[in-house]
Design a protein around this motif. Structure first.
Motif, PDB file in Angstrom:
ATOM      1  N   LYS A   1      75.568 -18.675  39.741  1.00 21.46           N
ATOM      2  CA  LYS A   1      75.627 -20.125  39.904  1.00 21.46           C
ATOM      3  C   LYS A   1      76.020 -20.868  38.628  1.00 21.46           C
ATOM      4  O   LYS A   1      76.601 -21.955  38.691  1.00 21.46           O
ATOM      5  CB  LYS A   1      74.278 -20.650  40.392  1.00 21.46           C
ATOM      6  CG  LYS A   1      73.871 -20.137  41.767  1.00 21.46           C
ATOM      7  CD  LYS A   1      72.505 -20.672  42.164  1.00 21.46           C
ATOM      8  CE  LYS A   1      72.094 -20.159  43.541  1.00 21.46           C
ATOM      9  NZ  LYS A   1      70.746 -20.678  43.935  1.00 21.46           N
ATOM     10  N   ASN A   2      75.683 -20.301  37.486  1.00 21.62           N
ATOM     11  CA  ASN A   2      75.892 -21.008  36.220  1.00 21.62           C
ATOM     12  C   ASN A   2      76.569 -20.124  35.188  1.00 21.62           C
ATOM     13  O   ASN A   2      76.574 -18.892  35.304  1.00 21.62           O
ATOM     14  CB  ASN A   2      74.545 -21.480  35.649  1.00 21.62           C
ATOM     15  CG  ASN A   2      73.819 -22.429  36.564  1.00 21.62           C
ATOM     16  OD1 ASN A   2      74.355 -23.462  36.952  1.00 21.62           O
ATOM     17  ND2 ASN A   2      72.580 -22.085  36.924  1.00 21.62           N
ATOM     18  N   ILE A   3      77.103 -20.779  34.180  1.00 19.09           N
ATOM     19  CA  ILE A   3      77.603 -20.088  32.999  1.00 19.09           C
ATOM     20  C   ILE A   3      76.946 -20.710  31.775  1.00 19.09           C
ATOM     21  O   ILE A   3      76.888 -21.937  31.643  1.00 19.09           O
ATOM     22  CB  ILE A   3      79.133 -20.175  32.894  1.00 19.09           C
ATOM     23  CG1 ILE A   3      79.780 -19.278  33.947  1.00 19.09           C
ATOM     24  CG2 ILE A   3      79.611 -19.780  31.500  1.00 19.09           C
ATOM     25  CD1 ILE A   3      81.292 -19.275  33.930  1.00 19.09           C
ATOM     26  N   LEU A   4      76.427 -19.873  30.899  1.00 16.10           N
ATOM     27  CA  LEU A   4      75.874 -20.335  29.637  1.00 16.10           C
ATOM     28  C   LEU A   4      76.914 -20.199  28.550  1.00 16.10           C
ATOM     29  O   LEU A   4      77.770 -19.291  28.595  1.00 16.10           O
ATOM     30  CB  LEU A   4      74.623 -19.532  29.264  1.00 16.10           C
ATOM     31  CG  LEU A   4      73.322 -19.975  29.925  1.00 16.10           C
ATOM     32  CD1 LEU A   4      73.251 -19.462  31.347  1.00 16.10           C
ATOM     33  CD2 LEU A   4      72.125 -19.498  29.123  1.00 16.10           C
ATOM     34  N   PHE A   5      76.852 -21.059  27.561  1.00 17.79           N
ATOM     35  CA  PHE A   5      77.757 -20.953  26.429  1.00 17.79           C
ATOM     36  C   PHE A   5      77.126 -21.595  25.209  1.00 17.79           C
ATOM     37  O   PHE A   5      76.093 -22.283  25.305  1.00 17.79           O
ATOM     38  CB  PHE A   5      79.117 -21.589  26.745  1.00 17.79           C
ATOM     39  CG  PHE A   5      79.083 -23.080  26.966  1.00 17.79           C
ATOM     40  CD1 PHE A   5      79.294 -23.968  25.915  1.00 17.79           C
ATOM     41  CD2 PHE A   5      78.874 -23.596  28.242  1.00 17.79           C
ATOM     42  CE1 PHE A   5      79.277 -25.341  26.123  1.00 17.79           C
ATOM     43  CE2 PHE A   5      78.850 -24.970  28.458  1.00 17.79           C
ATOM     44  CZ  PHE A   5      79.058 -25.845  27.393  1.00 17.79           C
ATOM     45  N   VAL A   6      77.735 -21.383  24.053  1.00 18.51           N
ATOM     46  CA  VAL A   6      77.235 -21.912  22.788  1.00 18.51           C
ATOM     47  C   VAL A   6      78.217 -22.936  22.259  1.00 18.51           C
ATOM     48  O   VAL A   6      79.446 -22.762  22.356  1.00 18.51           O
ATOM     49  CB  VAL A   6      77.042 -20.780  21.761  1.00 18.51           C
ATOM     50  CG1 VAL A   6      76.597 -21.337  20.411  1.00 18.51           C
ATOM     51  CG2 VAL A   6      76.037 -19.763  22.268  1.00 18.51           C
ATOM     52  N   SER A   7      77.678 -24.024  21.693  1.00 16.37           N
ATOM     53  CA  SER A   7      78.519 -25.046  21.079  1.00 16.37           C
ATOM     54  C   SER A   7      77.805 -25.607  19.856  1.00 16.37           C
ATOM     55  O   SER A   7      76.574 -25.751  19.859  1.00 16.37           O
ATOM     56  CB  SER A   7      78.819 -26.173  22.081  1.00 16.37           C
ATOM     57  OG  SER A   7      79.759 -27.088  21.546  1.00 16.37           O
ATOM     58  N   ASN A   8      78.561 -25.909  18.800  1.00 16.27           N
ATOM     59  CA  ASN A   8      78.003 -26.535  17.602  1.00 16.27           C
ATOM     60  C   ASN A   8      78.004 -28.041  17.786  1.00 16.27           C
ATOM     61  O   ASN A   8      79.067 -28.657  17.906  1.00 16.27           O
ATOM     62  CB  ASN A   8      78.805 -26.141  16.367  1.00 16.27           C
ATOM     63  CG  ASN A   8      78.619 -24.679  16.003  1.00 16.27           C
ATOM     64  OD1 ASN A   8      77.510 -24.158  16.055  1.00 16.27           O
ATOM     65  ND2 ASN A   8      79.695 -24.017  15.634  1.00 16.27           N
ATOM     66  N   VAL A   9      76.812 -28.645  17.796  1.00 15.27           N
ATOM     67  CA  VAL A   9      76.664 -30.059  18.123  1.00 15.27           C
ATOM     68  C   VAL A   9      75.861 -30.770  17.036  1.00 15.27           C
ATOM     69  O   VAL A   9      75.276 -30.140  16.152  1.00 15.27           O
ATOM     70  CB  VAL A   9      75.964 -30.234  19.490  1.00 15.27           C
ATOM     71  CG1 VAL A   9      76.808 -29.624  20.598  1.00 15.27           C
ATOM     72  CG2 VAL A   9      74.575 -29.596  19.473  1.00 15.27           C
ATOM     73  N   TYR A  10      75.843 -32.088  17.137  1.00 19.61           N
ATOM     74  CA  TYR A  10      75.047 -32.907  16.225  1.00 19.61           C
ATOM     75  C   TYR A  10      73.655 -33.093  16.830  1.00 19.61           C
ATOM     76  O   TYR A  10      73.515 -33.710  17.894  1.00 19.61           O
ATOM     77  CB  TYR A  10      75.723 -34.259  16.002  1.00 19.61           C
ATOM     78  CG  TYR A  10      77.042 -34.157  15.271  1.00 19.61           C
ATOM     79  CD1 TYR A  10      77.080 -34.107  13.884  1.00 19.61           C
ATOM     80  CD2 TYR A  10      78.250 -34.096  15.969  1.00 19.61           C
ATOM     81  CE1 TYR A  10      78.286 -33.996  13.201  1.00 19.61           C
ATOM     82  CE2 TYR A  10      79.463 -33.991  15.304  1.00 19.61           C
ATOM     83  CZ  TYR A  10      79.471 -33.946  13.919  1.00 19.61           C
ATOM     84  OH  TYR A  10      80.656 -33.835  13.248  1.00 19.61           O
ATOM     85  N   PRO A  11      72.597 -32.562  16.188  1.00 19.22           N
ATOM     86  CA  PRO A  11      71.259 -32.595  16.805  1.00 19.22           C
ATOM     87  C   PRO A  11      70.726 -33.999  17.037  1.00 19.22           C
ATOM     88  O   PRO A  11      69.918 -34.207  17.946  1.00 19.22           O
ATOM     89  CB  PRO A  11      70.386 -31.831  15.803  1.00 19.22           C
ATOM     90  CG  PRO A  11      71.140 -31.857  14.524  1.00 19.22           C
ATOM     91  CD  PRO A  11      72.587 -31.859  14.896  1.00 19.22           C
TER      92      PRO A  11
END
Length: 745
Positions: A166-176
């Motif tokens: 149902k889902n896909i996980l991924f990583v992203s560099n974001v501003y906390p």
């Protein structure tokens, strides 16, 4: 009857042909055997940089859910365009032709959907890395269409398909700080990215350490795990907060995983106050669906009782366990990596027996959840091993059951030659995966004379072991390699420091003539907790170093991996002691044992810790005609103040320069600069934040002021490694010309 090899004519006349066509075919085969193949063998040429750039770089194997196909990535290198471009390839699991199935400008990291009718991959063909979905037709093994899934301003990486599909996980560099308003997080991050790109002001303000890492400034961003519905929708941040979740990694096994029911994620994160001095990575779990809002419920730390590193979680197929790797000593990144099991129901943790002294590398669960396969490095090689769990598993049993002490399922052949031995069929295994039926294990393998290819092997029964070498599934580089004269790896043992036996390796040049004397390239590995062995490298390739007429000698000194943790620990606080003694004794042994070595024409080359040791050699012996020092530590005190991973220096030198200055001074190469005489090439990259470029500049300045013949190769666009194709070409050219200048006179 005379053999066919004795005369092709006899075979022709005596074989009962049914037709003239068959006779012509046999004539062609005989002609090929007697004339063409010997000519091909004679036409092999020494390995060149151009050959190395032509080789395709094969990624990890991903077997399809139906067990028919294997997906993998292949990187093409263009020296002219100065690029490395990944594509997605496929090969039948049972063997057959490998072929490219996604030839877009870039396609990397394929991951199957649970039903096998689609797979996800990463592509930057529309600018920035995003997740794409490919529709797959299994009968013909072809892609029928692709579409873009994500369009996140901070880009997407490391995608994983949820087992429920149902889902896909991924990583992203974001501003906390954008987490403060979860509903507006995406627009907040997009705005920050746009502002940064358009701003003419490039200044940064720091208020804590680890403000830069490896080769980039972090700019206040954090890695977070997101989930996005496969059918489309807005990604949700599962790990909000001012932490890297997952932690930084240079590659290898993922630091996050999804439970079999798709409802939970386990990931690695370090929440210590001063990350630059901490290796306390912990495992955290968080539900995929966190309630009414878009933010998940509070994450739970499941390894808080261990102050050292816990990483690379992987759920068992039955969902009962989480396997992971753990260390015991906080602050020590080279402590032994142990395989641990977390019982999700009882929350108890159990490890493999302490009798297993080697590091556990990449690992994978058996499909029945009753065994774990893992890679274990040992004495210059790495083999696939297996540990069987009791069924049902008892968390109070320390795994002292048949097979639990580790079962080698892949070995090799050793044969004698000269004063040492030549290793054949060994190499390094990695990137494990189990076929869906559980009957086969897939892995990648490389060796000193062959880059990575994909292999498969039948899984032996629990009470038996296999020494088979496996079946090669891909043959991506066979054609190129068939024209290259590669040398075999010789190995030897000698008495080193502390009375220990130490291993060394030797590589002869192509077209070797035992009656000749050859100059030596003496390679010193980095780490220092690393090792030479029967493996392949594009950055420091022993075959390429030997190709222009050199004997290559390599020593796995105290501190090297693959010889037990005690051997690794021996280098702590003793950087210029036992390792230097091992290196000199190892070279002495090679000079005495191999008469074709010209001990008056030797050059020492090293990078990272190997660069440190090259600098140490500068001040402690004049036996070498030249030295190459790449990305080195020259001044131990200034290196502490300019590095990012402070835990490394503070462990190895047993404290900081202001509370244990004598240790830093004792083992700092710059303290012995008055002894420098050997011509030295200095190499350093501006973006190297492990060992700042100032270390290279200090070394070069000192050499110049001391009047020592020296040259510096400076890369403004490289970090600790030289990765860009044209930079790599210049690196090999400059290094080899420097060695030739001082050893081939």
């Amino acid at each position: 009857m005379p053999s066919a090899a004795a005369t092709g004519r006899l075979l022709i006349y005596t074989y009962p042909f049914a037709s003239e066509v068959r006779m012509r075919r046999l004539l062609v085969l005989i002609f090929t055997f007697l004339y063409i193949l010997p000519m091909v063998a004679q036409s092999k040429h020494p390995f060149t940089f151009e050959d190395m750039m032509a080789l395709k770089r094969v990624g990890e194997p991903l077997p399809s859910p139906d067990g028919k196909w294997v997906l993998f990535s292949v990187v093409d290198v263009s020296r002219e365009a100065n690029t490395k471009t990944p594509h997605v390839w496929i090969v039948p699991l049972g063997g057959g032709e490998s072929r490219e199935i996604i030839s877009e400008p870039s396609a990397d990291r394929p991951r199957w959907a649970p039903d096998g009718k689609r797979f996800a991959f990463l592509s930057n063909k529309e600018g920035g890395s995003q997740i794409w979905i490919a529709d797959f037709e299994g009968a013909a093994g072809k892609v029928t269409g692709t579409h873009k899934l994500t369009s996140i301003a901070t880009e997407a990486d490391g995608e994983l398909w949820s087992p429920d599909g149902k889902n896909i996980l991924f990583v992203s560099n974001v501003y906390p700080e954008c987490d403060a308003s979860p509903a507006a997080e995406a627009s907040c991050n997009a705005k920050r990215v746009e502002e940064h790109e358009k701003s003419k002001l490039k200044a940064l303000i720091f208020d804590r350490l680890l403000y830069r890492h490896w080769n980039a400034y972090k700019g206040g961003m954090r890695s977070h795990i997101f989930v996005v519905p496969v059918e489309g929708g807005a990604p949700r941040d599962l790990t909000p907060g001012d932490y890297d979740s997952p932690v930084f990694s240079l590659g290898g096994q993922d630091n996050y995983a999804v439970s079999p029911d798709g409802q939970e994620v386990c990931y690695t994160s370090n929440h210590d106050k001063v990350e630059a001095t901490s290796t306390n990575n912990d495992l955290w779990i968080v539900p995929v669906n966190g309630g009414k809002g878009v933010s998940p419920v509070q994450a739970k730390n499941i390894t808080a009782d261990n102050p050292a590193s816990d990483s690379t979680p992987l759920y068992s197929p039955d969902g009962k366990w989480i396997a992971y790797r753990a260390q015991k000593r906080p602050g020590y990144e080279s402590d032994r990596f142990r395989l641990m099991l977390y019982d999700r129901k009882s929350q108890e943790k159990t490890g493999l027996p302490e009798s297993l002294d080697q590091w556990v590398g990449t690992f994978a669960w058996a499909t029945n959840s009753h065994a774990i396969f893992y890679v274990e490095e040992s004495a210059g090689t790495a083999s696939t091993r297996r540990v069987d769990l009791p069924a049902p598993f008892d968390p109070n049993d320390p795994l002292h059951v048949p097979g639990a002490t580790g079962m080698t399922i892949r070995g090799g052949i050793i044969s004698s030659e000269d004063h040492g031995t030549v290793r054949r069929g060994l190499g390094y295994d990695d990137d494990l995966a189990l076929a869906p039926d559980g009957e086969q294990i897939l892995f990648t393998r490389m060796s000193i004379d062959r880059p990575i290819e994909i292999y498969t092997q039948a899984v032996p029964s629990a009470m038996s072991s296999s020494q088979e070498n496996g079946q090669q599934v891909t043959h991506i580089n066979d054609v190129i390699l068939s024209h290259i004269a590669m040398s075999e790896l010789n190995w030897f043992w000698f008495p080193g420091a502390k009375g220990d036996q130490v291993e060394g390796f030797l590589l002869k040049p192509p077209n070797f003539d035992s009656a000749k004397k050859y100059p030596v390239k003496f390679l010193i590995h980095g780490g220092p907790q690393g090792a030479w062995g029967d493996d392949w490298s594009y950055r420091w390739n022993p075959q390429l170093f030997a190709a222009n007429g050199y004997v290559v000698v390599m020593i796995n000194f105290h501190g090297s991996t693959g010889y037990g943790q005690k051997f690794i620990d021996a280098i702590n606080g003793d950087w210029g002691g036992a390792p230097f003694e091992d290196l000199m004794k190892g070279l002495d042994y090679a000079e005495k044992t191999y008469p074709f070595i010209d001990k008056d024409r030797e050059c020492a080359l090293g990078a990272s810790y190997g660069g440190y040791m090259a600098n140490w050699i500068l001040g402690h012996t004049h036996r070498f005609k030249c030295i190459v020092s790449h990305d080195s530590m020259f001044n131990a005190e200034s290196a502490w103040g300019s590095t990012e991973e402070l835990w490394f220096n503070e462990w190895e030198y047993k404290g900081t320069p202001y509370d244990n200055r004598s240790m830093y001074q004792k083992w700092s190469p710059h303290q012995y600069a008055k002894n420098f005489q050997t011509p030295t090439l200095v190499v350093h990259g501006q973006l190297d934040y492990r060992l700042d470029v100032s270390e290279g500049f200090q070394l070069f300045t000192t050499l110049q002021r001391m009047g020592v013949p020296s040259k510096m190769l400076y890369f403004p666009d490289e970090g600790h490694w030289v990765l860009k194709p044209q930079n790599s070409q210049l690196w090999y050219k400059t290094v080899n010309e420097w060695v030739d200048q001082w050893t081939k006179k």
